[in-house]
Write a protein that holds these residues in place. Sequence first.
Motif, PDB file in Angstrom:
ATOM      1  N   LEU A  35       0.824  -1.205   0.000  1.00 40.10           N
ATOM      2  CA  LEU A  35       0.000   0.000   0.000  1.00 40.10           C
ATOM      3  C   LEU A  35       0.862   1.261   0.000  1.00 40.10           C
ATOM      4  CD1 LEU A  35      -2.861  -1.025   2.456  1.00 40.10           C
ATOM      5  CD2 LEU A  35      -2.933  -0.927  -0.038  1.00 40.10           C
ATOM      6  N   LEU A  49      -9.964   3.776   3.050  1.00 39.25           N
ATOM      7  CA  LEU A  49      -9.697   2.361   3.281  1.00 39.25           C
ATOM      8  C   LEU A  49     -11.004   1.619   3.527  1.00 39.25           C
ATOM      9  CD1 LEU A  49      -6.677   2.123   5.785  1.00 39.25           C
ATOM     10  CD2 LEU A  49      -6.683   1.521   3.356  1.00 39.25           C
ATOM     11  N   GLY A  74     -11.684   5.330   6.903  1.00 38.39           N
ATOM     12  CA  GLY A  74     -12.141   4.051   6.389  1.00 38.39           C
ATOM     13  C   GLY A  74     -13.048   3.305   7.332  1.00 38.39           C
ATOM     14  N   VAL A  91      -8.352  -5.555   1.175  1.00 35.33           N
ATOM     15  CA  VAL A  91      -8.281  -4.149   1.568  1.00 35.33           C
ATOM     16  C   VAL A  91      -8.244  -3.325   0.292  1.00 35.33           C
ATOM     17  CG1 VAL A  91      -6.885  -2.349   2.632  1.00 35.33           C
ATOM     18  CG2 VAL A  91      -7.098  -4.581   3.747  1.00 35.33           C
ATOM     19  N   ALA A  93      -7.816   0.443  -1.125  1.00 31.47           N
ATOM     20  CA  ALA A  93      -7.314   1.769  -0.769  1.00 31.47           C
ATOM     21  C   ALA A  93      -7.469   2.707  -1.963  1.00 31.47           C
ATOM     22  CB  ALA A  93      -5.851   1.697  -0.345  1.00 31.47           C
TER      23      ALA A  93
END
Length: 386
Positions: A35, A49, A74, A91, A93
């Motif tokens: 990330l 997020l 997030g 996840v 992003a």
Amino acid sequence: MIEGLAVGETLPDLAAGAPVVLSHPAAAPDLVARLLDGLAPSAPAAVLLFASPGTDLPGLAATLREGLGARVIGCSSAGEFACGGYGNGNVVAVGLSARRFRADAVWLRNLSGLGVSEWMTGLRGLLTRFDAQPRRQRFGLLLIDGLSRQEELVAATVDAVAHRLPVLGGSAGDGLRFEETCLVLDGETHRDSAIFALFETDFALEQVIFDHFSPEGGRMVVTAAIPEERLILEINAEPAAEEYARLIGLDPEALNPRVFAENPLLVRMGGQYHVRAIREVTPEGGLTLMSSIETGVLLALGRADDLTHGLEARLRDLGGRPALILAFDCILRRLALEQAGLEPAVARLFADWRIAGFNTYGEQHGGVHVNQTFVGLALMEQHHAA
């Protein structure tokens, strides 16, 4: 799902500073490095997020905040998508470059305590210190604890303070467990809370709202309910689950989330029908909803229209390909699409139109809380603006 998709890198027709979208397995041992490496070149002002349950969101958000110097906002999800098909265990992003965005955020805490005055004070303070800049537009992002049962009040409060802004968002999820959600802001987390984030950008903005149901058959009357629990006890003076099952032609024992996704309840408000999605059957034979309900409300059963073509038609009305559509898509809508075998069509649609976000326990737009609705905000280059 497309992993490591950097929108600005793969689409050279976009101006520099386009949003960057990354998706990686939450269990990847090098998740943080992936990330940071993927987001750092864009010098983000903010990172969004959206992560599967069980992810250490506070720790991840704190690390990204420290490593990137960006606001990190997030929540946990009931599923994720990143310019491709629905996924789980990931996840997602979204990096919003400081070249194109400015961002700030505030907590709205103690939802069960109904602290409206405190929320309004925080919201007004945020709006005051975030003066609008010429030739740039502002929008709000609202993330709410999806188990709080306070989405209607929170959305209405935000709309009362920021009523001239487009505000969209989703209710944080926990897969299909409905046990615990998580919201994060720069590594900080609070239960029973919401986050309102304010953004400014030089992209043009257009909302994309779509649901795929229309009313069918006779009306039903909620003859007994417990509003604070979002619980229907009786429909048409009969036990709620039994009467609902009878109306859709099933035995009560056959009711499950996929049945609820295909046969939602609709309520008419402001000249439009809105979904009141069913979450579960209670041991006593009631129906717990994902939105508010009161005794005396008239309901209709929803009939599913085309699940994807209607959304695609709405997207074509944008008049060009967006840099990104930030989206909040109900978990029950996802279940209906999967039941219909439309995952490949969804993956193509989300890739073609650069749609990224998460599956929710409910969606917010225009000051209202809805269910089984696709709620998106398209970021368009200015020459695409109407």
